[in-house]
Design a protein around this motif. Structure first.
Motif, PDB file in Angstrom:
ATOM      1  N   HIS A 104      47.199  47.709  48.762  1.00 18.87           N
ATOM      2  CA  HIS A 104      47.926  48.702  49.543  1.00 18.87           C
ATOM      3  C   HIS A 104      47.020  49.896  49.834  1.00 18.87           C
ATOM      4  O   HIS A 104      46.190  50.288  49.006  1.00 18.87           O
ATOM      5  CB  HIS A 104      49.169  49.188  48.792  1.00 18.87           C
ATOM      6  CG  HIS A 104      50.235  48.150  48.643  1.00 18.87           C
ATOM      7  ND1 HIS A 104      50.114  47.077  47.792  1.00 18.87           N
ATOM      8  CD2 HIS A 104      51.455  48.017  49.251  1.00 18.87           C
ATOM      9  CE1 HIS A 104      51.206  46.326  47.872  1.00 18.87           C
ATOM     10  NE2 HIS A 104      52.028  46.879  48.740  1.00 18.87           N
ATOM     11  N   ASN A 135      57.930  55.079  48.526  1.00 19.21           N
ATOM     12  CA  ASN A 135      57.194  53.916  48.999  1.00 19.21           C
ATOM     13  C   ASN A 135      56.455  53.221  47.859  1.00 19.21           C
ATOM     14  O   ASN A 135      56.487  52.000  47.740  1.00 19.21           O
ATOM     15  CB  ASN A 135      56.196  54.340  50.092  1.00 19.21           C
ATOM     16  CG  ASN A 135      56.835  54.424  51.459  1.00 19.21           C
ATOM     17  OD1 ASN A 135      56.963  53.429  52.166  1.00 19.21           O
ATOM     18  ND2 ASN A 135      57.243  55.621  51.843  1.00 19.21           N
ATOM     19  N   HIS A 180      58.935  51.183  45.711  1.00 19.93           N
ATOM     20  CA  HIS A 180      59.339  49.921  46.329  1.00 19.93           C
ATOM     21  C   HIS A 180      58.201  48.906  46.305  1.00 19.93           C
ATOM     22  O   HIS A 180      58.427  47.710  46.024  1.00 19.93           O
ATOM     23  CB  HIS A 180      59.789  50.166  47.762  1.00 19.93           C
ATOM     24  CG  HIS A 180      61.143  50.801  47.883  1.00 19.93           C
ATOM     25  ND1 HIS A 180      62.288  50.205  47.406  1.00 19.93           N
ATOM     26  CD2 HIS A 180      61.540  51.987  48.427  1.00 19.93           C
ATOM     27  CE1 HIS A 180      63.332  50.979  47.646  1.00 19.93           C
ATOM     28  NE2 HIS A 180      62.907  52.068  48.258  1.00 19.93           N
ATOM     29  N   HIS A 181      56.995  49.350  46.584  1.00 20.08           N
ATOM     30  CA  HIS A 181      55.871  48.415  46.622  1.00 20.08           C
ATOM     31  C   HIS A 181      55.540  47.882  45.228  1.00 20.08           C
ATOM     32  O   HIS A 181      55.142  46.726  45.080  1.00 20.08           O
ATOM     33  CB  HIS A 181      54.645  49.106  47.222  1.00 20.08           C
ATOM     34  CG  HIS A 181      54.875  49.554  48.637  1.00 20.08           C
ATOM     35  ND1 HIS A 181      54.245  50.640  49.197  1.00 20.08           N
ATOM     36  CD2 HIS A 181      55.709  49.070  49.602  1.00 20.08           C
ATOM     37  CE1 HIS A 181      54.655  50.800  50.440  1.00 20.08           C
ATOM     38  NE2 HIS A 181      55.551  49.856  50.703  1.00 20.08           N
ATOM     39  N   GLU A 240      58.032  45.138  44.531  1.00 19.13           N
ATOM     40  CA  GLU A 240      57.665  43.933  45.285  1.00 19.13           C
ATOM     41  C   GLU A 240      56.500  43.197  44.628  1.00 19.13           C
ATOM     42  O   GLU A 240      56.467  41.966  44.617  1.00 19.13           O
ATOM     43  CB  GLU A 240      57.285  44.315  46.716  1.00 19.13           C
ATOM     44  CG  GLU A 240      58.449  44.817  47.558  1.00 19.13           C
ATOM     45  CD  GLU A 240      57.995  45.339  48.915  1.00 19.13           C
ATOM     46  OE1 GLU A 240      56.765  45.311  49.173  1.00 19.13           O
ATOM     47  OE2 GLU A 240      58.852  45.770  49.703  1.00 19.13           O
ATOM     48  N   ASP A 253      48.144  45.797  52.988  1.00 18.01           N
ATOM     49  CA  ASP A 253      49.375  46.459  53.410  1.00 18.01           C
ATOM     50  C   ASP A 253      49.063  47.933  53.639  1.00 18.01           C
ATOM     51  O   ASP A 253      48.776  48.669  52.689  1.00 18.01           O
ATOM     52  CB  ASP A 253      50.461  46.318  52.342  1.00 18.01           C
ATOM     53  CG  ASP A 253      50.961  44.897  52.215  1.00 18.01           C
ATOM     54  OD1 ASP A 253      51.223  44.279  53.244  1.00 18.01           O
ATOM     55  OD2 ASP A 253      51.082  44.417  51.074  1.00 18.01           O
ATOM     56  N   ASN A 256      55.221  50.181  57.726  1.00  7.42           N
ATOM     57  CA  ASN A 256      54.236  49.304  57.104  1.00  7.42           C
ATOM     58  C   ASN A 256      53.552  48.441  58.155  1.00  7.42           C
ATOM     59  O   ASN A 256      54.201  47.905  59.050  1.00  7.42           O
ATOM     60  CB  ASN A 256      54.908  48.390  56.068  1.00  7.42           C
ATOM     61  CG  ASN A 256      55.539  49.183  54.931  1.00  7.42           C
ATOM     62  OD1 ASN A 256      55.433  50.397  54.885  1.00  7.42           O
ATOM     63  ND2 ASN A 256      56.199  48.489  54.033  1.00  7.42           N
ATOM     64  N   LEU A 314      48.908  47.809  42.897  1.00  7.26           N
ATOM     65  CA  LEU A 314      48.924  48.085  44.338  1.00  7.26           C
ATOM     66  C   LEU A 314      47.517  48.025  44.927  1.00  7.26           C
ATOM     67  O   LEU A 314      47.158  48.794  45.820  1.00  7.26           O
ATOM     68  CB  LEU A 314      49.534  49.464  44.597  1.00  7.26           C
ATOM     69  CG  LEU A 314      50.934  49.684  44.012  1.00  7.26           C
ATOM     70  CD1 LEU A 314      51.406  51.112  44.260  1.00  7.26           C
ATOM     71  CD2 LEU A 314      51.925  48.685  44.593  1.00  7.26           C
TER      72      LEU A 314
END
Length: 277
Positions: free
Chosen positions: A55, A118, A121-122, A125, A96, A89, A52
């Motif tokens: 993010h 969150n 889910h990220h 992805e 992100d 988002n 991440l």
């Protein structure tokens, strides 16, 4: 109270980095301090946080998403609270940015779970779902294990296994000649995975099956990280729309996730059976 564009908040708010290298920021009157938030952020396993890098999680009082431009309220009012959403988002400067409304969360449990959902889910992805978890979750689905971990998981699992119920007898007859070999192969695979054949008949909805894997894994990852942060009763996750996944099945998923992503130093994963579900 003046609302601010989320992009402006992202531009002007200093970004912090936890020991696991996950980026986050705190803006305005969130009713939570950096010292209180840091243990929640650091609970994300290093291997998960590493996926991440693009993010950043912004903890703000309220996030308003009534138009295409996300707005942020620097404080709380009843009116703004009614208009706010749990998170939103925003793409900013190639990253992100996820804005989480802290003032909508009733306690530390709710805030942590919203954040971990969150993150789950990220991660999916960014990195996908481990095949070993897919095998485990599907074997449980084929064994008709009760319930699921979220509405999305429950519905996608149901669609994956119920596709044949929506097919007409004529359509199934037309496909029988061409799919007989595939059905035999699929049956052998299912028997190897579960010890018995699929009793439902018909084809599997592969799109729904993939959605089930993604939802189930992100759920399990979120619940696992929540368990590293605080002690809670499994029934606290119960919602009216669907039955909870049977506790032994969830424990199996969580242990699998813990093996894939061991806790960071200072965190401990433990399951205690105190009630019969």
């Amino acid at each position: 109270m003046e609302l601010l564009p989320a992009s402006l908040v992202a531009q002007q708010t200093p970004v912090l980095q936890s020991e696991n290298r996950l980026c986050y920021a705190i803006f305005a009157d969130t009713h939570i301090t950096a010292q209180e938030l840091e243990p929640i952020i650091q609970a994300v396993p290093n291997a998960v946080a590493a996926a991440l890098t693009r993010h950043a999680y912004y903890f703000v009082p309220l996030t308003i998403g009534e138009t295409e431009e996300t707005m942020v309220a620097p404080g709380y009012t009843v009116d703004l609270g009614d208009r706010a959403m749990c998170h939103r988002n925003v793409q900013f400067d190639g990253a992100d940015c996820i804005f989480i409304s802290t003032r909508l969360m009733q306690d530390r449990f709710a805030l942590a779970f919203e954040f971990f959902i969150n993150v789950g889910h990220h991660f999916v992805e960014a990195a996908g779902v481990p095949q070993s978890f897919c095998d485990l979750a599907w074997s449980q689905a084929l064994a008709d294990v009760r319930g699921e971990t979220s509405q999305d998981s429950y519905e996608s699992r149901r669609r994956a296994l119920d596709r044949s119920r929506n097919e007409s007898p004529g359509a199934r007859m037309a496909e029988r000649t061409f799919s007989r070999l595939d059905a035999r192969i699929d049956s052998r695979i299912d028997q190897a995975a579960t010890g018995r054949g699929v009793e439902r008949g018909g084809r599997i909805d592969e799109k729904a099956k993939s959605s089930f894997f993604e939802s189930a894994f992100s759920d399990a990852l979120a619940i696992y990280m929540l368990s590293l942060t605080l002690d809670f009763n499994y029934t606290d996750l119960r919602e009216r729309e669907y039955p909870l996944l049977a506790a032994p099945a969830l424990a199996e998923r969580l242990r699998h996730v813990a093996a894939l992503f061991p806790p960071n130093p200072g965190y401990d994963f433990q399951i205690s059976y105190r009630h019969k579900f």
